[in-house]
Design a protein around this motif. Structure first.
Motif, mmCIF file in Angstrom:
data_model
loop_
_atom_site.group_PDB
_atom_site.id
_atom_site.type_symbol
_atom_site.label_atom_id
_atom_site.label_comp_id
_atom_site.label_asym_id
_atom_site.label_seq_id
_atom_site.Cartn_x
_atom_site.Cartn_y
_atom_site.Cartn_z
ATOM 1 N N LEU A 29 -4.617 30.450 36.112
ATOM 2 C CA LEU A 29 -4.530 31.819 35.598
ATOM 3 C C LEU A 29 -5.158 32.796 36.573
ATOM 4 C CD1 LEU A 29 -3.858 33.810 33.327
ATOM 5 C CD2 LEU A 29 -6.107 33.279 32.330
ATOM 6 N N ARG A 30 -6.302 32.418 37.175
ATOM 7 C CA ARG A 30 -6.987 33.304 38.108
ATOM 8 C C ARG A 30 -6.133 33.587 39.343
ATOM 9 N NH1 ARG A 30 -9.900 31.849 42.333
ATOM 10 N NH2 ARG A 30 -10.091 29.713 41.572
ATOM 11 N N LEU A 31 -5.545 32.543 39.914
ATOM 12 C CA LEU A 31 -4.702 32.732 41.088
ATOM 13 C C LEU A 31 -3.408 33.454 40.728
ATOM 14 C CD1 LEU A 31 -5.183 29.260 42.812
ATOM 15 C CD2 LEU A 31 -6.204 31.439 43.471
ATOM 16 N N GLY A 32 -2.879 33.153 39.542
ATOM 17 C CA GLY A 32 -1.679 33.857 39.090
ATOM 18 C C GLY A 32 -1.936 35.328 38.854
ATOM 19 N N LEU A 33 -3.154 35.651 38.401
ATOM 20 C CA LEU A 33 -3.510 37.048 38.172
ATOM 21 C C LEU A 33 -3.493 37.837 39.470
ATOM 22 C CD1 LEU A 33 -4.633 39.387 36.475
ATOM 23 C CD2 LEU A 33 -6.921 38.396 36.757
ATOM 24 N N VAL A 34 -3.930 37.218 40.564
ATOM 25 C CA VAL A 34 -3.926 37.897 41.858
ATOM 26 C C VAL A 34 -2.501 38.264 42.268
ATOM 27 C CG1 VAL A 34 -4.440 37.649 44.314
ATOM 28 C CG2 VAL A 34 -6.057 36.806 42.607
ATOM 29 N N LEU A 35 -1.575 37.314 42.095
ATOM 30 C CA LEU A 35 -0.175 37.600 42.422
ATOM 31 C C LEU A 35 0.419 38.631 41.468
ATOM 32 C CD1 LEU A 35 1.272 34.085 43.326
ATOM 33 C CD2 LEU A 35 1.035 36.053 44.839
ATOM 34 N N ALA A 36 -0.001 38.562 40.198
ATOM 35 C CA ALA A 36 0.500 39.539 39.231
ATOM 36 C C ALA A 36 0.058 40.950 39.619
ATOM 37 C CB ALA A 36 0.009 39.196 37.827
ATOM 38 N N LEU A 37 -1.147 41.090 40.156
ATOM 39 C CA LEU A 37 -1.612 42.405 40.603
ATOM 40 C C LEU A 37 -0.746 42.947 41.725
ATOM 41 C CD1 LEU A 37 -5.505 41.946 40.599
ATOM 42 C CD2 LEU A 37 -4.181 43.502 39.163
ATOM 43 N N PHE A 38 -0.237 42.042 42.569
ATOM 44 C CA PHE A 38 0.629 42.506 43.653
ATOM 45 C C PHE A 38 1.892 43.182 43.123
ATOM 46 C CE2 PHE A 38 4.188 41.535 46.633
ATOM 47 C CZ PHE A 38 3.851 42.472 47.599
ATOM 48 N N SER A 39 2.321 42.798 41.933
ATOM 49 C CA SER A 39 3.504 43.425 41.340
ATOM 50 C C SER A 39 3.308 44.919 41.123
ATOM 51 C CB SER A 39 3.843 42.766 39.996
ATOM 52 O OG SER A 39 4.148 41.400 40.153
ATOM 53 N N PHE A 40 2.054 45.343 40.970
ATOM 54 C CA PHE A 40 1.769 46.742 40.628
ATOM 55 C C PHE A 40 1.404 47.601 41.833
ATOM 56 C CE2 PHE A 40 1.012 44.411 36.739
ATOM 57 C CZ PHE A 40 1.461 45.255 35.740
ATOM 58 N N VAL A 41 1.083 46.985 42.966
ATOM 59 C CA VAL A 41 0.529 47.773 44.066
ATOM 60 C C VAL A 41 1.504 48.873 44.475
ATOM 61 C CG1 VAL A 41 -0.936 45.920 44.926
ATOM 62 C CG2 VAL A 41 1.394 46.121 45.785
ATOM 63 N N GLY A 42 0.945 50.033 44.734
ATOM 64 C CA GLY A 42 1.748 51.198 45.075
ATOM 65 C C GLY A 42 2.019 52.109 43.900
#
Length: 504
Positions: A232-245
C-alpha cells in the motif's frame, strides 16, 4: 523608426505579481485595481476559467492514469488500489488547499516557486524553482514515452508495421513546442477538448461495467484481501504521481482572466475531479478485469479488456487513441508550464537572462519553450534509442518528476503559515492543514527512498540530488556575482545602471 519600435513592445497592464493581503485587495478595488507589476511580456487576461482549468487537468493527464498508472499501483497494492487513491486524493487536497490560499493573493508565471520564494529564505526559493522546473520537464519526458508506446501499439494493430520511437518522440515534442509558441489560447482550448472527449469515453466504459455487475460491493476490495502494508505504501507513491501537475494553472497568472479567483478554483477543482475519477476507475478496473479472468496488475491494455467486459469492444481502441492524444496534451501542458517557470527564473537570475525573451506578436516565452521542449525530449529520445520501452520511460521519468513535485509541495506548505503570520492572518488552527500537507509529502518522499528501489529506480534519487546541486551552484554563483557591483568603483556605476535597465 519610432513607430516600428512601438509595434515590437507591449505595455504591461495591471497584473498581480506580488504577495498581497486582503486589506490591500479591498483597498485597491479588487483584482482589476490591483497593484502594478511586470507582465514579463505575456498576453494578459486571455484565458477563460475553463481554459485555465484545462491547463491543470491536462498536466494531470487523467486518461493516462486508467490505462497506464492504475495497473502499476494494482501490481503493488492489489485489492487496496482504491484505498491508495483515496489516501493520495486526501494528501493532494491538503496541498491544494495550501496552494489555492496562496493563489488568492498572487498571480505569477513562477507558480509555486513564487509562493515559496516570497516567504522562505532565497536558497529555499531556489530549491523550489529548480525542483518545480525538473518536475514539469520530467513529467513531459514521461508522457512522451507514453505517447510513443501507444503510438507504436496502435500503428502495429492498424497496419501491422511499427514506427521509430525516436521519431515519434521528436514529432510529438515538435508539435507541442510549435503550439505552445504560437498561442497560449489555442493550446488551452486544444487541451480542454482532448481531455473532455477521452475522459468521456473512459467514464462510459466504467459506467457500463458497473451497471453490468449490478448494485453490490466487491467485498474482496472492501476487505483489502491480500493487501500488505508495504504494498500500500509503495502503491500510494505511484498513486500520487497520477495527480502531479494539478497546480499548473498557477503558471498562467498573467494570462488567466481574473486570476485571483479562477486559478484557486482551478487548483481545487482539478484535484477533486481527478481524485473522484481515479478512485472510481481503480475500483471498477479491478472488479471488471477480475470478473473477466485477467490480472489488472499485469495488464498492458486494461481499458480494452474492460470495454469488452462492458459490451462495447470498439470503445477500447478509442480509449487507447484517447490515451495517446492525452499524452500529447500533457506534453503540451508540461512545456507550457515549464516555460513560464523558466521565464520567471530568468528574470530572477536563476537561469540565463536570454530565456526571459518573449515573442513580440504571440506574447509567449519562445526561447524558454524551445529550451524546455528540448530538455523534455532528450531523455525520452535517448532512452528510446537505447531500446527502452515507452512504459519504462513513463515510469522512470514519472518517478523522477515526483521528487521535484513532492519537495516543492512540501516547501509551499511550510511557507503558508509563515506568510499568514507575517500579515496577521494566522488564525487558531490555520497551521493544521499546512503541516498535515507537509507531513503527507514527507511520508511520500520516505516511501520513494525506503526501501531503496531496485534497478533504475534506485538511481533516481541521486540524479535528482545531482541536478539540484548543479542548480544551487548556479544560484550561489549568480548571487555572488550580483553583489560585485556594490564593491566596484563609482566610475562603473553608470555602466551597471545601464545594464540593469537593459535587463528590465
Amino acid at each position: 523608426m519610432t513607430s516600428g519600435l512601438l509595434r515590437c513592445f507591449r505595455i504591461a497592464g495591471t497584473v498581480w505579481y506580488g504577495m498581497v493581503t486582503p486589506k490591500q485587495i479591498a483597498g485597491s478595488g479588487g483584482a482589476e485595481g490591483s497593484p502594478q507589476g511586470a507582465s514579463y511580456g505575456l498576453r494578459r487576461g486571455v484565458l477563460s476559467p475553463m481554459e485555465t482549468l484545462a491547463q491543470s487537468v491536462s498536466t494531470i493527464a487523467p486518461t493516462a492514469t486508467p490505462v497506464a498508472t492504475i495497473p502499476l499501483v494494482c501490481a503493488l497494492a492489489g485489492n487496496g488500489t482504491w484505498l491508495a487513491y483515496v489516501l493520495a486524493t486526501s494528501a493532494i487536497l491538503l496541498v491544494a488547499l495550501c496552494v489555492s490560499k496562496f493563489a488568492r493573493y498572487s498571480a505569477s508565471p513562477g507558480s509555486l516557486y513564487s509562493y515559496a520564494s516570497t516567504v522562505l529564505p532565497p536558497a529555499f526559493g531556489a530549491i523550489a524553482a529548480w525542483s518545480l522546473l525538473l518536475a514539469y520537464v520530467a513529467t513531459g519526458s514521461s508522457v512522451i514515452g507514453g505517447f510513443y508506446h501507444y503510438g507504436i501499439l496502435l500503428l502495429r494493430d492498424a497496419t501491422g508495421h511499427s514506427a521509430s520511437a525516436v521519431v515519434l518522440a521528436i514529432l510529438v515534442t515538435g508539435i507541442s513546442v510549435w503550439i505552445a509558441w504560437r498561442d497560449v489560447k489555442i493550446s488551452a482550448r486544444l487541451m480542454l477538448w482532448i481531455e473532455a472527449v477521452s475522459m468521456s469515453l473512459v467514464l462510459i466504459v466504467v459506467v457500463l461495467v458497473l451497471v453490468q455487475h449490478g448494485v453490490h460491493l466487491d467485498w474482496q476490495q472492501m476487505q483489502l484481501r491480500g493487501m500488505t502494508g508495504s504494498g500500500l505504501r509503495l502503491g500510494l507513491v505511484l498513486a500520487l504521481f497520477s495527480f502531479v501537475g494539478f497546480e499548473s494553472a498557477t503558471t498562467l497568472g498573467a494570462e488567466a482572466r481574473n486570476p485571483l479567483k479562477t486559478i484557486p478554483r482551478a487548483v481545487i477543482q482539478s484535484a477533486l475531479l481527478a481524485g473522484a475519477v481515479f478512485i472510481l476507475c481503480a475500483y471498477t478496473e479491478l472488479l471488471g478485469l477480475r470478473s473477466a479472468g485477467y490480472d489488472l496488475g499485469a495488464s498492458q491494455a486494461p481499458m480494452r479488456v474492460l470495454a469488452v467486459a462492458g459490451g462495447v469492444p470498439f470503445l477500447g481502441v478509442l480509449i487507447d487513441i484517447g490515451a495517446l492524444v492525452s499524452m500529447f496534451a500533457c506534453t503540451l501542458a508540461c512545456i507550457t508550464a515549464a516555460a513560464r517557470v523558466l521565464l520567471l527564473m530568468s528574470h530572477k537570475s536563476l537561469a540565463h537572462r536570454s530565456l526571459r525573451a518573449t515573442h513580440a506578436h504571440h506574447e509567449t516565452p519562445g526561447r524558454a519553450i524551445v529550451a524546455t521542449g528540448i530538455a523534455a525530449v532528450l531523455p525520452a529520445a535517448i532512452l528510446a534509442a537505447r531500446g527502452s520501452s515507452g512504459l519504462d520511460v513513463y515510469g522512470w521519468m514519472g518517478s523522477l518528476a515526483t521528487y521535484g513535485f513532492i519537495v516543492t509541495y512540501a516547501l509551499v506548505s511550510i511557507a503558508l503559515p509563515r506568510y499568514l503570520g507575517n500579515h496577521g492572518m494566522c488564525r487558531p488552527g490555520s497551521r493544521i492543514i499546512p503541516w498535515m500537507a507537509c507531513f503527507a509529502m514527507l511520508l511520500a518522499l520516505a516511501g520513494n527512498l525506503y526501501p531503496v528501489p531496485e534497478g533504475p529506480y534506485g538511481k533516481l534519487p541521486y540524479i535528482y540530488l545531482a541536478y539540484l546541486a548543479a542548480g544551487m551552484l548556479w544560484f550561489f554563483w549568480n548571487t555572488r556575482r550580483a553583489a560585485v557591483p556594490e564593491t566596484q568603483d563609482e566610475s562603473l556605476a553608470p555602466i551597471v545602471e545601464q545594464e540593469a535597465e537593459e535587463a528590465e
